[in-house]
Write a protein that holds these residues in place. Structure first.
Motif, PDB file in Angstrom:
ATOM      1  N   PRO A 162       0.821  -1.168  -0.089  1.00 16.34           N
ATOM      2  CA  PRO A 162      -0.128  -0.043  -0.157  1.00 16.34           C
ATOM      3  C   PRO A 162       0.920   1.263   0.099  1.00 16.34           C
ATOM      4  O   PRO A 162       1.845   1.331   0.421  1.00 16.34           O
ATOM      5  CB  PRO A 162      -0.732  -0.130   1.067  1.00 16.34           C
ATOM      6  CG  PRO A 162      -0.697  -1.705   1.537  1.00 16.34           C
ATOM      7  CD  PRO A 162       0.506  -2.085   1.050  1.00 16.34           C
ATOM      8  N   ILE A 163       0.436   2.293  -0.541  1.00 16.10           N
ATOM      9  CA  ILE A 163       1.231   3.410  -0.984  1.00 16.10           C
ATOM     10  C   ILE A 163       0.552   4.877  -0.675  1.00 16.10           C
ATOM     11  O   ILE A 163      -0.888   4.816  -0.763  1.00 16.10           O
ATOM     12  CB  ILE A 163       1.734   3.531  -2.381  1.00 16.10           C
ATOM     13  CG1 ILE A 163       3.135   4.612  -2.353  1.00 16.10           C
ATOM     14  CG2 ILE A 163       0.838   3.664  -3.160  1.00 16.10           C
ATOM     15  CD1 ILE A 163       3.638   4.105  -3.637  1.00 16.10           C
ATOM     16  N   GLU A 164       1.136   5.392   0.098  1.00 15.83           N
ATOM     17  CA  GLU A 164       0.830   7.026   0.661  1.00 15.83           C
ATOM     18  C   GLU A 164       0.963   7.799  -0.568  1.00 15.83           C
ATOM     19  O   GLU A 164       1.814   8.047  -0.970  1.00 15.83           O
ATOM     20  CB  GLU A 164       1.443   7.338   1.845  1.00 15.83           C
ATOM     21  CG  GLU A 164       0.651   7.171   3.294  1.00 15.83           C
ATOM     22  CD  GLU A 164      -0.415   7.830   3.540  1.00 15.83           C
ATOM     23  OE1 GLU A 164      -0.672   8.920   2.867  1.00 15.83           O
ATOM     24  OE2 GLU A 164      -1.256   7.504   4.506  1.00 15.83           O
ATOM     25  N   TRP A 165      -0.279   8.504  -0.880  1.00 19.38           N
ATOM     26  CA  TRP A 165      -0.039   9.393  -1.919  1.00 19.38           C
ATOM     27  C   TRP A 165       0.860  10.465  -1.524  1.00 19.38           C
ATOM     28  O   TRP A 165       1.499  10.980  -2.578  1.00 19.38           O
ATOM     29  CB  TRP A 165      -1.424  10.240  -2.100  1.00 19.38           C
ATOM     30  CG  TRP A 165      -2.648   9.153  -2.745  1.00 19.38           C
ATOM     31  CD1 TRP A 165      -2.143   8.011  -2.937  1.00 19.38           C
ATOM     32  CD2 TRP A 165      -3.785   9.542  -3.132  1.00 19.38           C
ATOM     33  NE1 TRP A 165      -3.290   7.342  -3.557  1.00 19.38           N
ATOM     34  CE2 TRP A 165      -4.442   8.244  -3.875  1.00 19.38           C
ATOM     35  CE3 TRP A 165      -4.524  10.518  -3.284  1.00 19.38           C
ATOM     36  CZ2 TRP A 165      -5.379   8.321  -4.433  1.00 19.38           C
ATOM     37  CZ3 TRP A 165      -5.818  10.475  -3.886  1.00 19.38           C
ATOM     38  CH2 TRP A 165      -6.172   9.334  -4.347  1.00 19.38           C
ATOM     39  N   LYS A 166       1.079  10.915  -0.214  1.00 14.22           N
ATOM     40  CA  LYS A 166       2.049  12.019   0.047  1.00 14.22           C
ATOM     41  C   LYS A 166       3.524  11.451  -0.443  1.00 14.22           C
ATOM     42  O   LYS A 166       4.412  12.370  -0.670  1.00 14.22           O
ATOM     43  CB  LYS A 166       1.860  12.216   1.585  1.00 14.22           C
ATOM     44  CG  LYS A 166       0.944  13.338   2.029  1.00 14.22           C
ATOM     45  CD  LYS A 166       1.276  13.792   3.329  1.00 14.22           C
ATOM     46  CE  LYS A 166       0.427  12.527   4.020  1.00 14.22           C
ATOM     47  NZ  LYS A 166       0.035  12.752   5.435  1.00 14.22           N
ATOM     48  N   THR A 167       3.585  10.200  -0.091  1.00  9.04           N
ATOM     49  CA  THR A 167       5.095   9.752  -0.510  1.00  9.04           C
ATOM     50  C   THR A 167       5.475   9.573  -1.971  1.00  9.04           C
ATOM     51  O   THR A 167       6.419   9.407  -2.436  1.00  9.04           O
ATOM     52  CB  THR A 167       5.397   8.218   0.133  1.00  9.04           C
ATOM     53  OG1 THR A 167       4.557   7.465  -0.534  1.00  9.04           O
ATOM     54  CG2 THR A 167       4.966   8.553   1.522  1.00  9.04           C
ATOM     55  N   PRO A 206      -2.215  -1.510  -4.215  1.00  8.44           N
ATOM     56  CA  PRO A 206      -2.145  -2.415  -5.344  1.00  8.44           C
ATOM     57  C   PRO A 206      -2.191  -3.708  -5.165  1.00  8.44           C
ATOM     58  O   PRO A 206      -1.773  -4.378  -4.281  1.00  8.44           O
ATOM     59  CB  PRO A 206      -0.595  -2.169  -5.839  1.00  8.44           C
ATOM     60  CG  PRO A 206       0.039  -1.814  -4.506  1.00  8.44           C
ATOM     61  CD  PRO A 206      -1.038  -1.154  -3.651  1.00  8.44           C
ATOM     62  N   ILE A 207      -3.104  -4.283  -6.050  1.00 10.67           N
ATOM     63  CA  ILE A 207      -3.268  -5.784  -6.020  1.00 10.67           C
ATOM     64  C   ILE A 207      -3.081  -6.622  -7.206  1.00 10.67           C
ATOM     65  O   ILE A 207      -3.435  -6.071  -8.240  1.00 10.67           O
ATOM     66  CB  ILE A 207      -4.962  -5.949  -5.556  1.00 10.67           C
ATOM     67  CG1 ILE A 207      -5.319  -5.286  -4.186  1.00 10.67           C
ATOM     68  CG2 ILE A 207      -5.289  -7.309  -5.443  1.00 10.67           C
ATOM     69  CD1 ILE A 207      -6.707  -5.057  -4.195  1.00 10.67           C
ATOM     70  N   ARG A 208      -2.481  -7.536  -6.978  1.00 15.42           N
ATOM     71  CA  ARG A 208      -1.988  -8.581  -8.216  1.00 15.42           C
ATOM     72  C   ARG A 208      -3.032  -9.995  -8.005  1.00 15.42           C
ATOM     73  O   ARG A 208      -2.750 -10.665  -7.145  1.00 15.42           O
ATOM     74  CB  ARG A 208      -0.560  -8.893  -8.219  1.00 15.42           C
ATOM     75  CG  ARG A 208       0.028  -7.657  -9.153  1.00 15.42           C
ATOM     76  CD  ARG A 208       1.856  -7.479  -8.274  1.00 15.42           C
ATOM     77  NE  ARG A 208       1.835  -6.244  -8.100  1.00 15.42           N
ATOM     78  CZ  ARG A 208       2.286  -5.317  -9.039  1.00 15.42           C
ATOM     79  NH1 ARG A 208       2.469  -5.362  -9.937  1.00 15.42           N
ATOM     80  NH2 ARG A 208       2.410  -4.007  -8.175  1.00 15.42           N
ATOM     81  N   GLY A 209      -3.573 -10.231  -9.060  1.00 19.93           N
ATOM     82  CA  GLY A 209      -4.407 -11.318  -9.078  1.00 19.93           C
ATOM     83  C   GLY A 209      -3.971 -12.295 -10.172  1.00 19.93           C
ATOM     84  O   GLY A 209      -2.743 -12.108 -10.832  1.00 19.93           O
ATOM     85  N   PHE A 224      -4.321  -6.961 -12.578  1.00 17.24           N
ATOM     86  CA  PHE A 224      -3.744  -6.053 -11.653  1.00 17.24           C
ATOM     87  C   PHE A 224      -4.917  -4.791 -11.271  1.00 17.24           C
ATOM     88  O   PHE A 224      -5.878  -4.601 -12.098  1.00 17.24           O
ATOM     89  CB  PHE A 224      -2.707  -5.063 -12.281  1.00 17.24           C
ATOM     90  CG  PHE A 224      -2.253  -3.967 -11.453  1.00 17.24           C
ATOM     91  CD1 PHE A 224      -1.338  -4.346 -10.267  1.00 17.24           C
ATOM     92  CD2 PHE A 224      -2.700  -2.685 -11.414  1.00 17.24           C
ATOM     93  CE1 PHE A 224      -0.716  -3.271  -9.587  1.00 17.24           C
ATOM     94  CE2 PHE A 224      -2.166  -1.819 -10.701  1.00 17.24           C
ATOM     95  CZ  PHE A 224      -1.069  -1.839  -9.655  1.00 17.24           C
ATOM     96  N   ALA A 225      -5.017  -4.811 -10.078  1.00 15.97           N
ATOM     97  CA  ALA A 225      -6.174  -3.924  -9.328  1.00 15.97           C
ATOM     98  C   ALA A 225      -5.556  -2.730  -8.653  1.00 15.97           C
ATOM     99  O   ALA A 225      -4.359  -3.021  -7.893  1.00 15.97           O
ATOM    100  CB  ALA A 225      -7.417  -4.555  -8.907  1.00 15.97           C
ATOM    101  N   LEU A 226      -6.212  -1.807  -8.517  1.00 17.71           N
ATOM    102  CA  LEU A 226      -5.910  -0.476  -7.679  1.00 17.71           C
ATOM    103  C   LEU A 226      -7.082  -0.404  -6.928  1.00 17.71           C
ATOM    104  O   LEU A 226      -8.163   0.130  -7.370  1.00 17.71           O
ATOM    105  CB  LEU A 226      -5.304   0.443  -8.658  1.00 17.71           C
ATOM    106  CG  LEU A 226      -4.538   1.534  -8.116  1.00 17.71           C
ATOM    107  CD1 LEU A 226      -3.274   0.889  -7.071  1.00 17.71           C
ATOM    108  CD2 LEU A 226      -3.795   2.551  -9.121  1.00 17.71           C
ATOM    109  N   VAL A 227      -7.078  -0.195  -5.419  1.00 16.37           N
ATOM    110  CA  VAL A 227      -7.863   0.440  -4.807  1.00 16.37           C
ATOM    111  C   VAL A 227      -7.319   1.742  -3.943  1.00 16.37           C
ATOM    112  O   VAL A 227      -6.296   1.475  -3.462  1.00 16.37           O
ATOM    113  CB  VAL A 227      -8.311  -0.694  -3.670  1.00 16.37           C
ATOM    114  CG1 VAL A 227      -9.437   0.070  -2.621  1.00 16.37           C
ATOM    115  CG2 VAL A 227      -8.923  -1.791  -4.176  1.00 16.37           C
TER     116      VAL A 227
END
Lengths: 236, 236
Positions: A82-87, A115-118, A123-126
């Motif tokens: 998971p990634i912080e938008w700020k970073t 990010p989710i890899r199936g 690939f999916a992004l929540v």
DNA sequence: CGACCCCTCGCTATTTTGGGGGAGGGTTAA
DNA sequence: TTAACCCTCCCCCAAAATAGCGAGGGGTCG
């Protein structure tokens, strides 16, 4: 109150993409978010999204192909966590212009994306979006990030299920023991350690490693673990 | 009395790792804990910890590389929610031996840990340890777990911020050759193949693998590749 | 200049994996 | 009832990776 369990319950009811969209909207409300986005890209480039952005922003995003400059999208393709938008790197001129437009479109200043890899390269992004100061955001993430992380994966499973992802041809799914094994291998354990951890003999363990390698068509253990990671079959 | 606000206040004062350590010790006293541990691992395997264990236990833990068998550590890597020590799997022989030693080192019988995932694959673990019976522990957690959860995240943010200062030196990234090597390893190639592909000797190649392993703090090649993947250092 | 990293290559053990067999008992779905 | 998995365990032996040493030349930065 256990929001998470409620959410899983509600999600299990959804059988159509419309219900999925409604669920995403409810989820935004329940978790008191500004916006929530589920966006999936499968291996053939087919896309599906369920989101709460204003329709005109979505239209503009697609029309302008903003995915090319959106730091969130760009950042997440290379990320497994998971990634912080700020970073993210917002320094490019295009990024700042994009940011400005996004703000006008009602997006909050805070956000993170999962990010989710199936299977089969899906690939999916929540993305979770919120409008508040840094302190509130920190408290928000500390409280709800774990839930949202789990929910993200449920969302993806559900979306794949609804879309009726066709039977896996080449990649048969891994058995629970195979997943255990690969997951532990990905943490650096060797066969002896893992056998001890799983409380099985090393002989048995070898069967799992080899069957996982075979199923994945991997040349060796490292390859198998790398494939399982990039295909989202295991999470470390 | 609002302990939480006081804590946040005190924490905002800290600007060095020494002050951070002192803060952790104060926090233990204020919340009347047996021990408190903050332990962070960043994407390059760099580690930092601020804790209240006895120095000789810390030394032994590091020396024996107990992180590999510590059920708390092993459990939390796969967990996104705070975890009760009691619910962990302590059945392995190594786990029980570890538990015995920990008890001798002054650790209490009760505890929970908060796994925290930060930007770029950073991972931190905040552990709370207490010595009491199950009833008291239940009442303790119901009263203070929420606060400690929040504080854990503040701790992490603060630690990241402090570490962000050029105090601790730059995080070493992988050299181009190391990335090449890990990328090819992730595709299943063996050392002979890779050496041929990169047109270098296998001896040289080994140096890259080993230095990459060292930099990432990985136990073996598979681990190094998995880490490089999950931290986005290489893309397959 | 020294310190530090990068790239390159070599040696000898030892440990770990892998290949290719075998076996028995359990579940599940055609 | 088969077939097809899944979980569990064992053998032997070969191949590969790793540990622990060594070496030298090149670059950069303070």
């Amino acid at each position: 109150m256990n929001r998470l369990v409620d959410m899983q319950d509600a999600l299990s009811q959804a059988t159509t993409l419309e219900e999925f969209q409604t669920f995403v909207e409810n989820l935004r409300d329940v978790y008191d978010l500004e916006h929530l986005v589920y966006h999936s890209v499968n291996s053939t480039g087919g896309q599906y999204a369920a989101l709460t952005y204003k329709p005109d922003w979505v239209e503009r995003y697609i029309e302008q192909d903003y995915a090319r400059i959106d730091p969130v999208v760009q950042g997440c393709y290379r990320q497994f966590q998971p990634i912080e938008w700020k970073t993210l790197d917002w320094s490019a001129k295009a990024s700042r212009a994009f940011l400005g437009e996004a703000g006008e479109a009602g997006l909050g200043n805070q956000g993170f994306s999962v990010p989710i890899r199936g299977p089969s390269g899906q690939f999916a992004l929540v993305s979770v979006n919120h409008k508040c100061n840094d302190e509130m955001w920190a408290s928000f993430t500390s409280e709800r990030a774990a839930d949202l992380l789990l929910i993200s994966h449920y969302l993806n499973e559900k979306a794949l299920q609804i879309e009726g992802n066709p039977h896996r041809g080449p990649t048969r799914s891994l058995s629970p023991r195979e997943k255990d094994t690969l997951t532990l291998l990905a943490t650096g354990a060797n066969r002896a350690n893992i056998a001890e951890t799983l409380k099985i003999s090393e002989s048995t363990l070898r069967v799992y490693i080899e069957s996982a390698r075979f199923k994945l068509g991997a040349a060796n253990t490292t390859h198998a673990v790398a494939m399982a990671l990039t295909h989202g079959l295991i999470v470390v």
